[in-house]
Design an enzyme around this catalytic site. Structure first.
Site, mmCIF file in Angstrom:
data_model
loop_
_atom_site.group_PDB
_atom_site.id
_atom_site.type_symbol
_atom_site.label_atom_id
_atom_site.label_comp_id
_atom_site.label_asym_id
_atom_site.label_seq_id
_atom_site.Cartn_x
_atom_site.Cartn_y
_atom_site.Cartn_z
ATOM 1 N N ASP A 1 1.007 -1.485 -0.160
ATOM 2 C CA ASP A 1 0.035 -0.343 0.310
ATOM 3 C C ASP A 1 0.944 1.313 -0.098
ATOM 4 O O ASP A 1 1.000 1.113 1.307
ATOM 5 C CB ASP A 1 -1.130 -0.352 1.169
ATOM 6 C CG ASP A 1 -2.339 1.038 1.240
ATOM 7 O OD1 ASP A 1 -1.706 1.940 0.295
ATOM 8 O OD2 ASP A 1 -3.053 1.491 2.148
ATOM 9 N N GLU B 1 -6.839 -2.018 -3.664
ATOM 10 C CA GLU B 1 -7.832 -0.260 -3.454
ATOM 11 C C GLU B 1 -7.330 0.148 -4.821
ATOM 12 O O GLU B 1 -6.628 -0.019 -5.320
ATOM 13 C CB GLU B 1 -6.828 -0.019 -2.148
ATOM 14 C CG GLU B 1 -7.229 1.738 -2.138
ATOM 15 C CD GLU B 1 -6.388 2.272 -0.150
ATOM 16 O OE1 GLU B 1 -6.319 3.291 -0.387
ATOM 17 O OE2 GLU B 1 -4.948 1.615 -0.233
ATOM 18 N N HIS C 1 -12.360 5.984 2.265
ATOM 19 C CA HIS C 1 -12.403 6.964 2.864
ATOM 20 C C HIS C 1 -12.437 7.996 1.863
ATOM 21 O O HIS C 1 -11.853 7.494 1.140
ATOM 22 C CB HIS C 1 -10.993 7.222 3.862
ATOM 23 C CG HIS C 1 -9.496 6.794 3.367
ATOM 24 N ND1 HIS C 1 -9.049 7.637 2.111
ATOM 25 C CD2 HIS C 1 -9.436 5.403 2.959
ATOM 26 C CE1 HIS C 1 -7.792 7.009 2.891
ATOM 27 N NE2 HIS C 1 -7.930 5.828 2.832
ATOM 28 N N HIS D 1 -7.074 11.229 4.890
ATOM 29 C CA HIS D 1 -8.941 11.145 5.524
ATOM 30 C C HIS D 1 -8.983 12.224 5.735
ATOM 31 O O HIS D 1 -8.966 12.847 6.611
ATOM 32 C CB HIS D 1 -8.311 10.115 6.977
ATOM 33 C CG HIS D 1 -7.646 8.980 6.540
ATOM 34 N ND1 HIS D 1 -7.473 7.989 7.642
ATOM 35 C CD2 HIS D 1 -7.646 8.561 5.786
ATOM 36 C CE1 HIS D 1 -6.882 7.069 7.583
ATOM 37 N NE2 HIS D 1 -7.405 6.509 6.052
ATOM 38 N N GLU E 1 -11.566 0.936 -0.878
ATOM 39 C CA GLU E 1 -10.351 -0.217 -0.124
ATOM 40 C C GLU E 1 -11.205 -1.072 0.214
ATOM 41 O O GLU E 1 -12.155 -0.314 1.287
ATOM 42 C CB GLU E 1 -9.556 0.130 0.493
ATOM 43 C CG GLU E 1 -10.030 1.050 1.158
ATOM 44 C CD GLU E 1 -8.156 0.985 2.518
ATOM 45 O OE1 GLU E 1 -7.236 1.093 2.356
ATOM 46 O OE2 GLU E 1 -8.301 2.417 3.107
ATOM 47 N N ASP F 1 -3.466 7.188 -3.661
ATOM 48 C CA ASP F 1 -4.327 5.897 -2.732
ATOM 49 C C ASP F 1 -4.092 4.415 -3.077
ATOM 50 O O ASP F 1 -5.882 4.443 -3.427
ATOM 51 C CB ASP F 1 -4.798 5.987 -1.329
ATOM 52 C CG ASP F 1 -5.129 5.325 -0.177
ATOM 53 O OD1 ASP F 1 -4.292 4.077 -0.081
ATOM 54 O OD2 ASP F 1 -5.411 5.647 0.684
#
Length: 431
Positions: A204, A412, A284, A292, A317, A215
């Site tokens: 990640d 994700e 998120h 976030h 994710e 992300d």
């Protein structure tokens, strides 16, 4: 939803180069046409006339066409896109009745043109992410020291994105959580953990341009017995992406994810295990310099009626587990991040003030880890870092673990809810 356009990830291996931007190609073609024009020169007299000779100049090649990426990669991705236009991600239409009109709305298309520069910034970060993971995948194999793997990945990111302070660079530490550890683990200095053939590792990592964060994560295994677990999580993430959209309710997205995830099971050592969605982990929303940004996308069914809105970025994710399907904080902390809404707190310790200055200058509100502080030359900072955490200026993010002996997987993607369509920015040929 049906995918109507998928961008092809640019190649970074030695001997192959990414495609030039469209404008550059047009310029090269125009230059070639000019060079092909016939040129007249005087020759000897023949019958009172002058003999004409035709000569063609050599065709010019664009600078980017001649670029060949090195191994390890060292030429910034932007060199292949000198016009600043980067490939879009996967485009998905809005299929619900209330938003179907958006696909052909000229008014909304004009609205998007206003944001083209911002779109190109985040697409730039996405292209770097694709190329870094393409470069890294052959290197990630049993026997690699995870500390070295993370350093290699992050250094490649810094070079390909042309790191520039807080304007462009790594968005957060590389997570390489193993087996029952689902997230937020990266090696600290002195950690000699070696990747094993039987491990299930979640990779990640993030990139950013101007605070616009990509992300994205994938799971690596070396034993096909784990395939059903990976298939479950990959399908669940794609389901979440399909159900995401303007006015979509977050709780309903979680229900759809859970239904797909938990339709799978996996056999390990002669025993069948249901794949469980890890119910206290979420996707998120993402904001500028804010990983976030306030909204959570659950991966289990719930009563969350909050809606997604036009223009928002989300990290969709999902995490699947053979264990309890619940994680707790455990193990040594490596991830930290300055609180986006940190209060002004008078610091009595001079060392804490100095460390906070280092954090603000180099990371701002982006996440960092102890390896990053070591890289900057910081030493003997653990007490000062604890002090910053204790007063609420910096938040620690310990590893998140299911029951020991279980296996967890993650996939994700970062998506953008554009006015006319949904763009899966980090989509590539790999996942």
């Amino acid at each position: 939803m049906e995918s109507i356009s998928v961008s092809n990830s640019s190649v970074v291996h030695e001997g192959l180069s990414p495609k030039a931007g469209e404008d550059e190609v047009d310029n090269v073609q125009a230059g070639d046409e000019n060079d092909d024009d016939e040129q007249e020169v005087n020759g000897g007299d023949v019958g009172g006339g002058k003999k004409k000779k035709k000569r063609k100049s050599k065709k010019k090649k664009s600078a980017s066409a001649a670029l060949v990426q090195t191994d390890p990669p060292s030429i910034p991705v932007a060199k292949w896109f000198p016009n600043g236009k980067f490939p879009p991600g996967e485009i998905q239409e809005y299929k619900d009745d209330d938003n179907r009109y958006r696909t052909s709305s000229e008014e909304l298309r004009e609205k998007e043109r206003i944001h083209e520069d911002m779109y190109d910034s985040v697409r730039h970060a996405a292209e770097v992410h694709r190329q870094v993971r393409q470069y890294m995948k052959p290197y990630i194999k049993p026997g690699v020291r995870l500390f070295d793997m993370c350093e290699r990945l992050e250094n490649a990111t810094r070079r390909l994105i042309d790191e520039n302070g807080l304007e462009a660079g790594v968005a957060f530490p590389t997570g390489c959580s193993l087996n029952h550890v689902a997230a937020h683990w990266t090696p600290n200095a002195g950690d000699d953990t070696i990747l094993q053939k039987g491990d299930v590792m979640k990779v990640d990592f993030g990139t950013h341009i101007g605070g616009r964060i990509i992300d994205s994560a994938f799971t690596v295994t070396f034993d096909d017995r784990y395939d059903p677990l990976l298939d479950a999580v990959r399908a669940a993430t794609n389901t979440g992406i399909q159900h995401a959209g303007i006015d979509a309710r977050l709780g309903e997205i979680g229900g759809a994810i859970q239904e797909v995830m938990e339709s799978y099971e996996i056999e390990l050592d002669g025993k069948m295990y249901p794949v469980k969605a890890i119910r206290n982990l979420n996707g998120h929303s993402i904001g500028p310099y804010q990983i976030h940004a306030g909204k959570s996308v659950p991966i289990v069914s719930g009563r969350e009626n909050t809606k997604m809105e036009e223009g928002e970025f989300y990290a969709i994710e999902t995490f699947g587990s053979t264990g309890r399907g619940v994680v707790i904080e455990n193990l040594e902390t490596s991830h930290y991040m300055k609180n986006f809404d940190a209060p002004h707190v008078p610091l009595r310790l001079a060392r804490s003030k100095q460390l906070l200055g280092t954090i603000e200058k180099n990371f701002g509100t982006l996440a960092f880890c102890r390896r990053y502080l070591d890289r900057l030359g910081e030493t003997k900072y653990l007490m000062a870092l604890k002090n910053l955490c204790d007063v609420g200026i910096v938040d620690p993010y310990p590893p998140l673990c299911d029951v020991r002996g279980s296996y967890t997987a993650q996939y994700e993607h970062t998506i953008l809810l554009r006015p006319t369509c949904k763009e899966v920015l980090s989509r590539g040929d790999d996942y």
